[in-house]
Design an enzyme around this catalytic site. Structure first.
Site, PDB file in Angstrom:
ATOM      1  N   SER A  42      -0.199   9.531  -0.950  1.00  0.00           N
ATOM      2  CA  SER A  42       0.648   8.291  -0.457  1.00  0.00           C
ATOM      3  C   SER A  42       1.557   9.082   0.172  1.00  0.00           C
ATOM      4  CB  SER A  42       1.031   7.222  -1.472  1.00  0.00           C
ATOM      5  OG  SER A  42       1.469   6.329  -1.025  1.00  0.00           O
ATOM      6  N   HIS A  64      -5.200   1.896  -2.288  1.00  0.00           N
ATOM      7  CA  HIS A  64      -4.435   2.573  -2.312  1.00  0.00           C
ATOM      8  C   HIS A  64      -3.681   2.723  -3.596  1.00  0.00           C
ATOM      9  CE1 HIS A  64      -1.064   4.801  -0.390  1.00  0.00           C
ATOM     10  NE2 HIS A  64      -0.026   4.012  -1.488  1.00  0.00           N
ATOM     11  N   ASP A 112      -6.807   0.139   2.081  1.00  0.00           N
ATOM     12  CA  ASP A 112      -5.627   0.829   2.105  1.00  0.00           C
ATOM     13  C   ASP A 112      -5.164   0.525   3.358  1.00  0.00           C
ATOM     14  OD1 ASP A 112      -3.744   2.491   1.803  1.00  0.00           O
ATOM     15  OD2 ASP A 112      -4.769   4.365   1.337  1.00  0.00           O
TER      16      ASP A 112
END
Length: 401
Positions: A189, A371, A341
């Site tokens: 991320s 995600h 995501d």
């Protein structure tokens, strides 16, 4: 009594409408994903309510939740775990106990958390880095960079670079028994953002002798100049992470000024002088056809904002904005993307950019992935998809580092 019941019923309907997200049919353990999504969005709802009534800011409330999950540096029979500093940057080291006749591999890990939350000390990241150290018989370094909004860009990047440069010194590599030619930088991320940016800096800095052998980016965020790419549209009300919350947190990476967040929501936050950068993130040419679908590309409206944030055009904040000559020097790269995501298309566009300049890229796409899946690897919130991603990531490291 009837009026109070009606008000309570309306409040419940309002609350549920804000947190409910339909779960796609191909999602594994859909009931568990729905429960985790509900928990995440309930905390988000509570945080926004607390912010609106002036008790505390949203990010302060969520930070409290994250800190409850921090672990102590507990060693076991296989791995010695130490909290220390590289220069002034807190790090957590995972050192294999068994004897090795050869120099070891090393992985430097940047944790996710939207630049605002988290730590390498979180249960999931502690588990992942401990697992990596044991499986690969490798030294693993978890970096605890400074967080927004107390510290804005480029503080997080500077901390990452400082820690990596310190570790890449011959005397430090020798101290920990690490092979200088077998070092990886990884991140998930926002940690993937930092990992990509740090790797670009290290590989293009002639003063750094020891370079990175491979980089691994797990559902990374790699650009913020276009906030309406297809994955943003498809996951506007996504599982765990919505478009509004993503934009809120990313804007805090740069400023507490609400004007930036509002402009980013409209995709009208970039200045006129940024027009030349959009060729680097033009998803109509960089995305594979299956992800473009029937979406129509329109260039964001420029020059609408009255503020000036030069950092918005800085490739260190958006690694996709690096030019081809900067990308050519990058090492073998692993990129993992998830279908559900909001950041999916950033990884896919980076794959195209890297391959276009001759960089070798290994790509794995998780059709039922969400995600932050790596945050769900330990009881009671583990997901099979998180454990699957962990295995795919560490297996690739084992074969290529």
């Amino acid at each position: 009594m009837g009026f109070k019941t009606l008000c309570l019923g309306m409040l419940c309907v309002f609350f549920l409408s804000h947190i409910y997200t339909p779960i796609p049919d191909n999602i594994e353990e859909s009931w568990k994903v729905m429960a985790l999504d509900t928990i995440a969005k309930t905390f988000t709802f509570m945080g926004i309510c607390l912010e609106n009534i002036g008790i505390m800011r949203y990010e302060e409330f969520i930070s409290i939740i994250f800190r409850m999950d921090y672990t102590q540096p507990l060693s076991d029979e296989y791995i010695t775990v130490i909290d220390t500093d590289f220069v002034h940057i807190p790090v957590r080291l995972y050192l294999p106990r068994r004897q090795s006749e050869t120099l070891r591999r090393a992985v430097i890990y940047m944790h996710g958390g939207a630049f605002c939350f988290g730590s390498c000390k979180q249960t999931a990241f502690d588990f992942l880095n401990r697992w990596t150290a044991n499986k690969l018989d490798a030294v693993v370094v978890g970096v605890d960079y400074r967080l927004a909004p107390q510290h804005h860009f480029p503080a997080q990047l500077e901390d990452g670079i400082t820690a990596v440069k310190f570790f890449l010194q011959d005397k430090i590599l020798s101290k920990y028994g690490v092979d200088p030619s077998r070092v990886c930088i990884s991140g998930d991320s926002s940690g993937g953002t930092l990992a990509a940016a740090v790797t670009q800096q290290v590989q293009n800095d002639p003063e750094i002798k020891n370079k990175i052998k491979i980089q691994a980016l797990l559902y990374p965020g790699l650009q913020l100049i276009d906030t309406y790419v297809p994955s943003h549209r498809e996951n506007e009300h996504g599982i765990v992470l919505t478009r509004d919350i993503t934009i809120k947190l990313v804007s805090l990476y740069f400023t507490k000024d609400e004007a930036l967040r509002q402009a980013m929501r409209k995709n009208q936050h970039m200045p006129l002088e940024s027009r030349h950068l959009f060729k680097f993130v033009n998803w109509s040419t960089l995305l594979p056809e299956k992800f473009r679908k029937d979406h129509v590309y329109t260039e964001p409206i420029l020059g609408r904002s009255t503020y000036s944030f030069p950092a918005l055009m800085d490739y260190r904040a958006s690694p996709l904005l690096a030019n081809d000559s900067q990308l050519q020097n990058l090492p073998l790269t692993y990129i993992l993307t998830c279908q559900y995501d909001i950041l999916r298309d950033d990884g896919l566009m980076y794959i195209s950019r890297l391959r276009n300049v001759g960089v070798q890229v290994a790509h794995e796409h998780i059709e039922d992935g969400i995600h932050g899946a790596l945050s769900y690897m330990t009881a009671p919130f583990y997901l099979h998809v998180g454990l699957r991603i962990k295995d795919m990531y560490t297996n690739w490291l084992d074969k290529n580092l």
